[in-house]
Enzyme design. Structure first.
Site, mmCIF file in Angstrom:
data_model
loop_
_atom_site.group_PDB
_atom_site.id
_atom_site.type_symbol
_atom_site.label_atom_id
_atom_site.label_comp_id
_atom_site.label_asym_id
_atom_site.label_seq_id
_atom_site.Cartn_x
_atom_site.Cartn_y
_atom_site.Cartn_z
ATOM 1 C CB THR A 93 4.849 -0.277 5.009
ATOM 2 O OG1 THR A 93 5.581 -1.322 4.359
ATOM 3 C CG2 THR A 93 4.170 0.583 3.951
ATOM 4 C CE LYS A 168 5.471 -2.710 0.727
ATOM 5 N NZ LYS A 168 5.786 -2.985 2.146
ATOM 6 C CE LYS A 236 0.841 0.178 7.454
ATOM 7 N NZ LYS A 236 2.158 -0.200 8.009
#
Length: 284
Positions: A93, A168, A236
């Site tokens: 990601t 995502k 994150k």
């Protein structure tokens, strides 16, 4: 197919295993060589001494690493030696920006790049039941999709490079708000003197039902947060989301709020707790 897999964390280790079980010739690399050797012994594969060695001759190079800079480093080392028309599939990601950068870099050398972040967590990786959101040129996706099927229950091409990462981000926005809602509901139920497990039995088949409720409500009630996707990683991801929103103008009031709540969980020492640990800050 000759493939390489770089990054054997809680996701990459089982994903690479599914590729081997599907009959592919898999070479692996991990920053800690012992883990690569352990994988090779478990799956009758090859542990490479470097990224370049793992990628040499590979038709597809998969990676699942930590962040944008990790991806840049892996791609630059993998490209020169892989098959001349090979495909790099990145399951990390990251930002959409780095996905577009790596796609352009791959194209310069006659290769292709697919940004392919996943959802489903460690359990999904181990069961081969991940959901994959992809950004790529159609031809690259068509080459990668049948191979990714070894560990996917669903994959979808969302658009050109970067689109998988943007999708995502949408996924993480949904999860952040939902888990905070569950945390508040759990906290309220306890304060109201209700049995949380009885509450779940009463409401989990109605409009409040969700994957998070089905899989995390009981462990939240028991204050168990030692599995799943860690708070550090969620922060994150939410940082990537908020950075992208600053560029595209999206208003993400709840997401920003929940990101701050996760910072409080980190301050409590919950860096490696599961994301459902949002309930812990309400009960401290």
């Amino acid at each position: 197919m000759q493939v390489a897999f770089v990054g054997l964390g809680v996701m990459g280790f089982p994903m690479a295993g599914h590729l081997a079980r599907a009959g592919h010739d898999v070479a692996v690399f991990n920053r800690s060589p012992a883990k690569a050797e352990r994988w090779a012994q478990a799956h009758d594969g090859r542990a490479a001494a470097s990224i370049a060695e793992a990628a040499r001759g590979a038709e597809i190079v998969f990676l699942c690493v930590g962040n944008d800079e990790d991806v840049r480093g892996v791609v630059r080392q993998a490209l020169p030696g892989m098959a001349s028309s090979g495909v790099i599939v990145d399951h990390t990601t990251t930002s959409a920006k780095v996905a577009r950068e790596m796609a352009a870099l791959a194209q310069e050398s006659g290769r292709s790049f697919v940004d392919a972040p996943v959802s489903g967590g460690q359990a999904g990786a181990e069961a081969g039941q991940l959901t994959i959101m992809c950004g790529a040129e159609p031809a690259a996706y068509e080459r990668a999709e049948p191979v990714m099927a070894a560990y996917a229950k669903a994959s979808r091409l969302m658009g050109p490079p970067g689109s998988g990462q943007l999708t995502k981000m949408v996924n993480q926005i949904c999860i952040a708000g939902l888990v905070q809602g569950l945390a508040e509901a759990m906290h309220f139920a306890k304060r109201a003197g209700l049995d949380p497990l009885e509450v779940a039995a009463a409401i989990s088949k109605g409009a409040a039902q969700s994957w998070q409720m089905d899989n995390r409500w009981t462990t939240m009630a028991e204050n168990r947060f030692d599995f799943g996707f860690a708070v550090d990683w969620m922060r994150k991801d939410l940082g990537l989301v908020l950075d992208e929103a600053a560029v595209n103008g999206a208003r993400l009031d709840v997401t920003a709020l929940v990101d701050g709540y996760y910072a409080e969980v980190q301050a409590m020492g919950g860096n490696r707790w599961d994301t459902s640990s949002l309930v812990a800050r309400l009960e401290k």
